[in-house]
Design a protein around this motif. Structure first.
Motif, short mmCIF file in Angstrom:
data_model
loop_
_atom_site.label_atom_id
_atom_site.label_comp_id
_atom_site.label_asym_id
_atom_site.label_seq_id
_atom_site.Cartn_x
_atom_site.Cartn_y
_atom_site.Cartn_z
N ASN B 65 0.82 -1.21 0.00
CA ASN B 65 0.00 0.00 0.00
C ASN B 65 0.86 1.27 0.00
O ASN B 65 0.51 2.27 -0.64
N THR B 66 2.00 1.22 0.71
CA THR B 66 2.90 2.37 0.72
C THR B 66 3.46 2.62 -0.68
O THR B 66 3.49 3.76 -1.16
N VAL B 68 2.14 1.72 -3.47
CA VAL B 68 1.03 2.17 -4.34
C VAL B 68 0.80 3.67 -4.18
O VAL B 68 0.66 4.42 -5.16
N CYS B 101 -4.50 3.53 -8.67
CA CYS B 101 -3.72 3.33 -7.44
C CYS B 101 -4.61 3.52 -6.21
O CYS B 101 -4.51 2.76 -5.23
N PHE B 105 -5.30 0.74 -3.40
CA PHE B 105 -5.07 1.02 -1.97
C PHE B 105 -6.31 0.65 -1.15
O PHE B 105 -6.21 -0.03 -0.13
N ILE B 108 -6.81 -3.15 -0.92
CA ILE B 108 -5.90 -3.80 0.05
C ILE B 108 -6.33 -3.47 1.48
O ILE B 108 -6.32 -4.31 2.37
N LYS B 109 -6.75 -2.21 1.68
CA LYS B 109 -7.22 -1.81 3.02
C LYS B 109 -8.45 -2.64 3.41
O LYS B 109 -8.60 -3.02 4.58
N GLU B 112 -7.32 -5.96 4.57
CA GLU B 112 -6.75 -5.86 5.92
C GLU B 112 -7.85 -5.74 6.98
O GLU B 112 -7.80 -6.40 8.01
N THR B 201 -6.41 4.94 10.53
CA THR B 201 -6.44 4.43 9.15
C THR B 201 -7.81 4.64 8.50
O THR B 201 -7.89 4.83 7.29
N ASP B 248 -0.95 11.33 1.12
CA ASP B 248 0.15 10.36 1.01
C ASP B 248 1.22 10.59 2.09
O ASP B 248 1.79 9.64 2.62
N TRP B 251 0.20 8.98 5.24
CA TRP B 251 0.45 7.54 5.20
C TRP B 251 1.94 7.23 5.43
O TRP B 251 2.28 6.25 6.09
#
Lengths: 68, 261
Positions: B65-66, B68, B101, B105, B108-109, B112, B201, B248, B251
């Motif tokens: 994720n970072t 991305v 992107c 992100f 993926i979040k 998680e 988050t 960003d 993050w």
């Protein structure tokens, strides 16, 4: 401050994060011996170096655009 | 009446209206996230020694994720540079990657978050405490819901012991509902750490969604302005890019604080 100036700050922070994360991953690898930690460390170093190269390219490409 | 300084810079500030506005907004955002980061630090420093959890989050997923988000900031700035050089096609291409992107992100979040909501801590009447998954991976289950549904027993898959290299997962256990003292999924209610994790988050994810929506609107439905007022359009792209960079940067600080330290 323009997007150009903020982007330079962002690239600097990202580069520092990449090298810091690389060090963290190698430290984790020294304890765990997990291949994933080693791979993440190498990727982080490559990204850090890539960000430096990109930063130089970016400065050259946008040299005519103001920092304000 | 024409609104002044929507395209050109105001002589005294050297800024056009939207840029002044976004920086004032970002200043308030710094205060918001700064307060939450401070809360995190105080909670962590104030926790009893050895009680702050480590290793609950997936570092590989956080790393992806970072990467991305770093990539999306590069494409945002390249798209703005493309407009400055009158290359509208390139702008469209780079900004499409930015939106992609943002979606990756968020995807993926979601993975998680789902893994946390399907992870449980169960405490039995005899005092035994275990972390693991329930058969079928249900979300947000707790003891009262089990009792309300008249579920007599659950099949529980305990986690492998922490800190042991190549440790095998223990055998699944069938636990009777009557033997359960408490059952909690790993949501914000589970612990102080998960509460601040979801707050930070979650708020950040809302910013990603908002930023991606604005970038999409400028990229798609509002792109006609490029033909009528290209300077103002380029300014809009710059302002959305400034917000995106802020998101960003947040993050870039969140990742090491939550995932590594």
């Amino acid at each position: 401050m323009s997007l150009k100036a903020l982007h330079i700050i962002f690239v600097t922070c990202s580069t520092l994060l990449a090298f810091g994360f690389g060090a963290w991953s190698f430290h984790a690898y020294s304890h765990s011996r997990a291949v994933l930690d080693l791979v993440m460390g190498i990727v982080a170093l490559v990204v850090g170096l890539g960000m430096i190269v990109y930063g130089r390219y970016f400065l050259k490409k946008l040299k005519n655009i103001s920092y304000l | 009446m024409e609104i002044p300084y929507v395209s050109k810079n105001r002589p005294d500030t050297g800024l056009y209206n939207a840029k002044l506005g976004i920086w004032l907004f970002l200043a308030s955002e710094v205060m918001l996230f700064g307060a939450l980061f401070s809360a995190y630090i105080l909670l962590r420093v104030g926790a009893d020694s050895g009680t702050w959890p480590h290793g609950l989050l997936s570092v590989p997923l956080g790393t992806i994720n970072t990467l991305v988000l770093i990539g999306s900031s590069v494409t945002v700035v390249l798209s703005w540079a493309a407009l400055k050089m009158n290359q509208f096609g390139r702008y469209k291409f780079y900004q499409a990657i930015t939106i992609l992107c943002a979606l990756i992100f968020m995807g993926i979040k979601t993975v998680e978050y789902r893994s946390k909501f399907t992870h449980y801590t169960v405490q039995l009447q005899d005092g035994t405490k275990m972390d693991g998954h329930i058969d079928g991976s249900p979300m947000f289950l707790n003891l009262s819901k089990l009792q309300a549904k008249n579920v007599e027993e659950i099949k529980f898959h305990p986690d492998a012991p922490k800190g042991e290299k190549n440790a095998a997962h223990p055998e699944p256990q069938v636990i009777k509902t009557a033997d359960i003292k408490s059952l909690q999924s790993w949501g914000p209610w589970h612990s102080t750490y998960l509460a601040i994790y979801f707050t930070l988050t979650g708020l950040h994810a809302l910013h990603v969604l908002g930023g991606a929506f604005v970038i999409f609107m400028i990229w798609g439905p509002l792109s006609g302005m490029w033909k009528t007022d290209p300077t103002r359009y380029t300014n809009r792209v710059e302002v959305s890019g400034l917000f995106w960079h802020f998101v960003d940067l947040v993050w870039i600080f969140l990742f090491p604080v939550l995932y590594l330290l």
